[in-house]
Design an enzyme around this catalytic site. Structure first.
Site, PDB file in Angstrom:
ATOM      1  N   CYS A 171       0.893  -1.157   0.000  1.00 17.65           N
ATOM      2  CA  CYS A 171       0.000   0.000   0.000  1.00 17.65           C
ATOM      3  C   CYS A 171       0.928   1.203   0.000  1.00 17.65           C
ATOM      4  CB  CYS A 171      -0.920   0.033   1.223  1.00 17.65           C
ATOM      5  SG  CYS A 171      -1.867   1.577   1.259  1.00 17.65           S
ATOM      6  N   CYS A 206      -0.481   4.145   2.509  1.00 22.43           N
ATOM      7  CA  CYS A 206      -0.474   4.000   3.968  1.00 22.43           C
ATOM      8  C   CYS A 206      -0.196   2.545   4.321  1.00 22.43           C
ATOM      9  CB  CYS A 206      -1.773   4.501   4.582  1.00 22.43           C
ATOM     10  SG  CYS A 206      -3.263   4.007   3.704  1.00 22.43           S
ATOM     11  N   SER A 207      -1.211   1.790   4.680  1.00 26.82           N
ATOM     12  CA  SER A 207      -0.932   0.432   5.148  1.00 26.82           C
ATOM     13  C   SER A 207      -2.094  -0.512   4.876  1.00 26.82           C
ATOM     14  CB  SER A 207      -0.639   0.469   6.647  1.00 26.82           C
ATOM     15  OG  SER A 207      -1.738   1.056   7.320  1.00 26.82           O
ATOM     16  N   CYS A 208      -2.889  -0.256   3.843  1.00 25.71           N
ATOM     17  CA  CYS A 208      -4.039  -1.119   3.557  1.00 25.71           C
ATOM     18  C   CYS A 208      -3.566  -2.557   3.337  1.00 25.71           C
ATOM     19  CB  CYS A 208      -4.801  -0.604   2.348  1.00 25.71           C
ATOM     20  SG  CYS A 208      -5.396   1.080   2.618  1.00 25.71           S
TER      21      CYS A 208
HETATM   22 FE    FE Z   1      -3.293   2.024   2.971  1.00 26.41          FE
END
Ligand code: FE
Length: 207
Positions: A112, A115-117
């Site tokens: 991602c 961000c951090s999906c």
């Molecule tokens: Fe994300």
């Protein structure tokens, strides 16, 4: 792994104290609970589910089933959201899961960049390196270099395809079934499926 080291150093410096972000989260949580907007018990239940009940073992079951059952594999590639639901995995409303299949010619990898999906519902909590800035940027600019950091050397003619997750769309890599596993049960196959091989930064264990 290079990405873990920086984080460990950071962690040691801070010792056991809460980070600024953790303090901020705690403060917001306290205010929201005092105002009655959230129920701390419900929050605890959600966190406990992700820490204990939901983890890569769910994704491993999905991969093992796809290896063992061609009909399930077709369904998974066609609509992973629906296919994992048939195994009892929960989906959050609005989530869309896509399974991308590795072949001898194409290796898939998930990131991602924003961000951090991450496909929490089938892989549990994301590893720290997945959320790190170096992984998020280098996965796109130098995927082969990132894989080398993970100890993964692919043939030069294998194409690496990087998939960028979003809040709505998550990916899971369907790795190639390891050779020498003919006749294995689904449970036995699942023991070869690592979290990293479902992110694309690793391969399944060898039998
Ligand atoms: Fe994300």
């Amino acid at each position: 792994m290079a990405y873990d080291h920086a984080d460990h150093a950071d962690h040691h410096e801070r010792g056991s104290e809460l980070s600024e972000m953790q303090l901020r989260v705690r403060a917001i949580e306290t205010v929201l609970a005092e105002k009655g907007y959230i129920d701390p018990a419900a929050l605890d239940a959600i966190i406990e589910a992700y820490e204990i009940k939901i983890g890569p073992h769910i994704g491993a079951r999905v991969v093992a089933r796809a290896w063992a059952d061609p009909a399930f594999k077709r369904a998974l590639i066609e609509d992973a959201t629906r296919a994992v639901r048939t195994l009892g995995a929960i989906n959050r409303v609005g989530d869309h899961l896509i399974a991308v299949e590795n072949t001898p010619k194409v290796h898939n990898m998930i990131v991602c960049t924003l961000c951090s999906c991450y496909p929490w519902d089938i892989l549990g909590l994301p590893p720290v390196w997945y959320k790190s800035a170096p992984y998020r940027s280098r996965a796109v600019s130098d995927p082969r270099g990132v894989l080398a950091d993970f100890g993964l050397q692919l043939p030069a003619d294998t194409q690496i395809r990087v998939w960028d997750s979003t809040a709505e769309t998550r990916f899971i890599v369907l790795p190639m079934r390891p050779a020498g596993t003919d006749g294995w049960s689904e449970d036995k196959l699942a023991t070869l499926v690592t979290r990293d091989c479902m992110i694309g930064t690793g391969l399944p264990k060898r039998p």
